[in-house]
Design a protein around this motif. Structure first.
Motif, PDB file in Angstrom:
ATOM      1  N   LEU A  66      -7.889  -1.476   4.421  1.00 21.60           N
ATOM      2  CA  LEU A  66      -8.797  -0.773   5.106  1.00 21.60           C
ATOM      3  C   LEU A  66      -9.467   0.233   4.445  1.00 21.60           C
ATOM      4  O   LEU A  66      -8.839   0.913   3.671  1.00 21.60           O
ATOM      5  CB  LEU A  66      -7.873  -0.155   6.615  1.00 21.60           C
ATOM      6  CG  LEU A  66      -7.478  -1.173   7.487  1.00 21.60           C
ATOM      7  CD1 LEU A  66      -6.724  -0.443   8.462  1.00 21.60           C
ATOM      8  CD2 LEU A  66      -8.562  -1.646   7.996  1.00 21.60           C
ATOM      9  N   THR A 118      -6.156   7.133  -0.569  1.00 22.57           N
ATOM     10  CA  THR A 118      -5.468   6.993  -1.676  1.00 22.57           C
ATOM     11  C   THR A 118      -6.387   7.507  -2.768  1.00 22.57           C
ATOM     12  O   THR A 118      -5.792   8.319  -3.737  1.00 22.57           O
ATOM     13  CB  THR A 118      -5.092   5.321  -1.866  1.00 22.57           C
ATOM     14  OG1 THR A 118      -4.746   4.916  -0.976  1.00 22.57           O
ATOM     15  CG2 THR A 118      -4.357   5.242  -3.189  1.00 22.57           C
ATOM     16  N   ARG A 119      -7.704   7.184  -2.941  1.00 22.24           N
ATOM     17  CA  ARG A 119      -8.580   7.810  -4.048  1.00 22.24           C
ATOM     18  C   ARG A 119      -8.439   9.289  -3.970  1.00 22.24           C
ATOM     19  O   ARG A 119      -8.517   9.915  -4.913  1.00 22.24           O
ATOM     20  CB  ARG A 119      -9.898   7.147  -3.887  1.00 22.24           C
ATOM     21  CG  ARG A 119     -10.109   5.624  -3.840  1.00 22.24           C
ATOM     22  CD  ARG A 119     -10.532   5.232  -5.035  1.00 22.24           C
ATOM     23  NE  ARG A 119     -10.006   3.675  -5.426  1.00 22.24           N
ATOM     24  CZ  ARG A 119     -10.494   2.822  -4.793  1.00 22.24           C
ATOM     25  NH1 ARG A 119     -11.791   2.789  -4.031  1.00 22.24           N
ATOM     26  NH2 ARG A 119     -10.051   1.562  -5.176  1.00 22.24           N
ATOM     27  N   LEU A 166      -2.223  -0.703  -4.774  1.00 27.32           N
ATOM     28  CA  LEU A 166      -3.458  -0.837  -4.193  1.00 27.32           C
ATOM     29  C   LEU A 166      -4.370  -1.592  -5.119  1.00 27.32           C
ATOM     30  O   LEU A 166      -4.152  -1.231  -6.374  1.00 27.32           O
ATOM     31  CB  LEU A 166      -4.064   0.311  -3.712  1.00 27.32           C
ATOM     32  CG  LEU A 166      -3.407   0.821  -2.173  1.00 27.32           C
ATOM     33  CD1 LEU A 166      -2.840   2.312  -2.471  1.00 27.32           C
ATOM     34  CD2 LEU A 166      -4.582   0.770  -1.019  1.00 27.32           C
ATOM     35  N   CYS A 226      -8.088   3.606   4.380  1.00 24.83           N
ATOM     36  CA  CYS A 226      -6.590   3.876   3.589  1.00 24.83           C
ATOM     37  C   CYS A 226      -7.351   4.118   2.181  1.00 24.83           C
ATOM     38  O   CYS A 226      -6.580   4.884   1.443  1.00 24.83           O
ATOM     39  CB  CYS A 226      -5.746   2.597   3.956  1.00 24.83           C
ATOM     40  SG  CYS A 226      -5.353   2.525   5.539  1.00 24.83           S
ATOM     41  N   LEU A 227      -7.989   3.213   1.668  1.00 19.96           N
ATOM     42  CA  LEU A 227      -8.296   2.964   0.263  1.00 19.96           C
ATOM     43  C   LEU A 227      -8.915   4.492  -0.045  1.00 19.96           C
ATOM     44  O   LEU A 227      -8.462   4.982  -1.205  1.00 19.96           O
ATOM     45  CB  LEU A 227      -9.225   1.927  -0.083  1.00 19.96           C
ATOM     46  CG  LEU A 227      -9.409   1.404  -1.483  1.00 19.96           C
ATOM     47  CD1 LEU A 227      -7.986   0.977  -1.802  1.00 19.96           C
ATOM     48  CD2 LEU A 227     -10.519   0.365  -1.427  1.00 19.96           C
ATOM     49  N   TRP A 229       0.928  -1.094  -0.004  1.00 25.09           N
ATOM     50  CA  TRP A 229       0.064  -0.060  -0.010  1.00 25.09           C
ATOM     51  C   TRP A 229       0.886   1.239   0.083  1.00 25.09           C
ATOM     52  O   TRP A 229       0.665   2.300  -0.664  1.00 25.09           O
ATOM     53  CB  TRP A 229      -0.824  -0.066   1.156  1.00 25.09           C
ATOM     54  CG  TRP A 229      -1.688  -1.166   1.677  1.00 25.09           C
ATOM     55  CD1 TRP A 229      -1.879  -2.037   0.882  1.00 25.09           C
ATOM     56  CD2 TRP A 229      -2.658  -1.362   2.576  1.00 25.09           C
ATOM     57  NE1 TRP A 229      -3.021  -2.827   1.401  1.00 25.09           N
ATOM     58  CE2 TRP A 229      -3.066  -2.443   2.572  1.00 25.09           C
ATOM     59  CE3 TRP A 229      -2.495  -0.712   3.902  1.00 25.09           C
ATOM     60  CZ2 TRP A 229      -3.797  -2.902   3.705  1.00 25.09           C
ATOM     61  CZ3 TRP A 229      -3.511  -0.995   4.577  1.00 25.09           C
ATOM     62  CH2 TRP A 229      -4.180  -2.288   4.526  1.00 25.09           C
TER      63      TRP A 229
END
Lengths: 73, 660
Positions: free
Chosen positions: B271, B278-279, A33, B274-275, A28
């Protein structure tokens, strides 16, 4: 299909990965990801690591881990 | 004026270059209290006063999985940071913004130094910094730190913030908004946190409640640190876990993605917070970056990178580079061995004359001979090796060649069941094992780290050991091939054995930074800082052990050990006194030649003694580090192994070596 099955020049999207917590976090951290597009740059001989391009940076992934990163073309 | 600035950023963004530009040569490297992580602290001087600048270790995110990340977090919490300078790599904007978004949650005033703009341009990225400022609601300075561009603006921003902190624009809303269901959970946690840890006089809450809430959802190792600051949080988490488990409580808008939730869904490989972060980072990047196809010829740098990253051309080139690096170190060593004693000759002569004027065996005589031995020896043998290795290491690191060598080595290292990155701690270990043990932190897991640290602690010859070996070989005509052969055999056997026992898996995930022309100033600065801190720590210890060893030799206490002669001669073929030199290495490796060179030894004896020294217990600094990193049990195991290895090395060599 896994990252291991890609050839230099292939562009794929990461679906998911199965790895230990530590390896997962490092993936990550480096931006590998689910949903990320990566491009395979090179594969080292004798089952050595695979180099992938993520955005503007290059990341080396060991073969074993690469075989557990699932991707689609 | 009391104003502290912290530089925070991911690895390879040029943070240390900016640190150097801001604070100049006066920066001091030290271990962060209670950790083995080094941080650099310096000062910016100006007409209106002095600003403290702290360089934190490079960290990809504020998730505290590694000690570096935890230290970065602790600096932000404990050092009373007034301003964060977030250094980001313009080329990897989206990945860097992940950290930026996390930092913004801390509610500390911040500026973004967008570095390596030249490389971004080279990659065809045009970044609208004004739009980025609007999105993040913080000042953004484009920089090319390697050329000093943008430095003035950054300095201006820092001085302005220091002069009048209120001028920093307050953020109306956090640029990181999660999806409604996550925000609902954050809100719920925030409310509870504000209740149990009120922000009142005398008990200041260091974290904003929002940051704490998100932190709880993401579960970091820092939680232990956090729970020690706010014990109430631990109770809150336990309470929630218990309530959710007994179905007495359902979070509003549960998305089954909080780490502490017993209802957590395994189908979340990442998680959700976190995703989403990132987006968000990707969305901001898309909004502010315009990409254009570059016309014209490909730059030399890019062409070189392609050449290096293609295995068929890269492997031979990198192998050559690695060979040249080792060659160069050995050349410098050889040169220094001839050259340095010539310079030191008059000093040694003077001291010898001085010592002669005192009564033999008097304390004054002992001290006057011990001090030069303790001081001159490291300058003669150790310093040239350390200096050359540190210089070459810094060159390889700053040019971006080191990680490429690590990738190249990965396949070969995997035979030893250790990851390719281990080449870095090993190479460092040839200088000094202590930084080598610290560098094992870059390895993916504890098992690999222990394997590599064991190899560093026992067979890898550090500069001091190499110094002993060459010194002894020269003085007594010991056989270098036997000594190095013994080291190599032990290295291979030990690697396989320990790796198999610990079942270390060697997963490689590593960023390969761009190839750069290293700046002479940065390389020299890096090497110098490492040397400086080493000598500050080691010289005093050397003086003391020097005196101790001298006392043992001159008072004749050591001759008692000659009673061990029958045993040691029978088993190892060396005298009891030489065994002492093996024992002395535990305290200080540099002290071993002091003992050995003062004994009458034959070539065979010297070969065996030097092999045993090279394969004996790790020195105290390394032992301490190993105990701290992996616990006393691991250290005890390594001591047991080392003892077994050094004794069996002596035994086996005595059996197989013919008389010399």
């Amino acid at each position: 299909m896994t990252l291991l099955d890609t050839r230099p020049g292939d562009e794929v999207t990461i679906d998911t990965a199965r790895a230990g917590r530590g390896a997962m976090r490092r993936l990550w951290d480096l931006g590998l990801l689910p949903g990320t597009k990566v491009k395979t740059v090179a594969a080292h001989p004798f089952r050595g690591p695979i180099l992938v391009r993520v955005g503007e940076c290059t990341v080396a992934v060991g073969r074993k881990l690469a075989s557990r990163i699932y991707v689609t073309k | 004026m009391q104003f502290t600035v912290a530089l925070v950023g991911q690895p390879n963004v040029g943070k240390s270059v900016i640190m150097n530009l801001l604070t100049g040569a006066g920066a001091v490297v030290s271990n962060y209290p209670g950790t083995t992580v080094e941080i650099t602290q310096g000062y910016m001087e100006g007409p209106s006063g002095r600003i403290t600048v702290i360089d934190t270790p490079g960290t990809y995110s504020l998730h505290s999985d590694t000690e570096e990340q935890r230290v970065a977090q602790r600096v932000l919490l404990e050092a009373g940071v007034d301003l964060i300078v977030n250094v980001a790599d313009a080329r990897n904007l989206s990945r860097n913004l992940y950290l930026t978004l996390q930092l913004l949650d801390l509610d500390i005033p911040m500026v973004l130094a967008l570095n390596q703009m030249d490389m971004a341009r080279e990659a065809g990225m045009i970044i609208d910094t004004t739009a980025l400022e609007e999105k993040l609601q913080i000042p953004v300075t484009p920089m090319i730190a390697s050329k000093g561009e943008g430095l003035e603006e950054l300095e201006k921003l820092i001085w302005k913030a220091a002069g009048s902190p209120e001028t920093l624009p307050a953020r109306a809303t956090s640029p990181m908004r999660f999806s409604p269901e996550i925000e609902r959970v954050i809100g719920m946690l925030q409310g509870q946190i504000e209740q149990i840890i009120p922000e009142e006089e005398g008990k200041h809450r260091l974290h904003p409640s929002r940051a704490l809430a998100i932190h709880l959802m993401e579960h970091d190792a820092l939680d232990e640190d956090l729970f020690s600051i706010y014990p109430e949080l631990a109770h809150l988490v336990e309470d929630l876990q218990e309530k959710v488990a007994s179905k007495r409580f359902q979070c509003a808008g549960c998305f089954r993605g909080c780490w502490f939730c017993p209802a957590a869904d395994d189908s979340h490989p990442v998680l959700p917070t976190c995703l989403e972060r990132t987006r968000q980072a990707q969305a901001i990047t898309t909004a502010v970056v315009r990409r254009c196809r570059l016309e014209g010829p490909v730059s030399t740098r890019v062409r070189l990178e392609r050449l290096l990253d293609n295995p068929s051309t890269g492997i031979p080139i990198l192998a050559l580079v690695a060979y040249l690096a080792v060659r160069l170190t050995l050349e410098i060593l050889e040169f220094a061995e001839e050259f340095v004693p010539v310079i030191l000759e008059p000093v040694v002569g003077f001291i010898a004359g001085l010592a002669g004027s005192f009564r033999q065996g008097s304390l004054a005589e002992i001290i006057i001979t011990a001090i030069p031995e303790g001081v001159l020896l490291p300058f003669e043998v150790v310093m040239p090796t350390m200096l050359s290795i540190y210089l070459i290491m810094a060159l390889l690191e700053d040019s971006g060649l080191m990680p490429r060598i690590a990738v190249m080595m990965d396949r070969i290292m995997s035979f030893l069941k250790i990851p390719g990155q281990s080449i870095i701690p090993f190479l460092l270990g040839f200088g000094c094992r202590a930084p080598g043990v610290l560098a094992t932190r870059t390895l993916p897991n504890r098992e690999s780290r222990i394997v590599v640290s064991t190899l560093l602690a026992i067979p890898i010859p550090c500069a001091a050991t190499l110094g002993i070996i060459t010194g002894v070989a020269r003085a007594f005509g010991a056989d270098l091939r036997v000594i190095y052969g013994a080291i190599a055999v032990v290295f291979l056997l030990l690697a396989r054995l320990v790796a198999r026992y610990l079942q270390a898996d060697s997963e490689l995930v590593m960023e390969i930074p761009p190839v750069r022309l290293p700046s002479a100033r940065a390389v020299a600065g890096k090497a110098w800082m490492r040397m400086e801190s080493f000598f500050k720590q080691v010289l005093p210890v050397l003086m003391i052990t020097g005196i101790g060893v001298r006392v043992l030799l001159n008072t004749g206490i050591l001759s008692v050990l000659s009673r061990l002669d029958p045993i040691s001669t029978g088993l190892f073929g060396i005298t009891g006194q030489s065994l002492v030199s093996v024992a002395v290495t535990v305290v200080q490796r540099y002290a071993a030649p002091m003992v050995l060179l003062n004994l009458p030894l034959g070539a065979r004896e010297a070969t065996i003694a030097a092999s045993m020294i090279s394969l004996s217990l790790p020195c105290i600094p390394v032992s301490y580090l190993i105990a701290r990193e992996f616990g006393w049990k691991t250290l005890a195991a390594i001591y047991g192994l080392a003892l077994g290895i050094t004794l069996s090395t002596g035994f086996v060599l005595n059996l197989i070596l013919p008389a010399m």
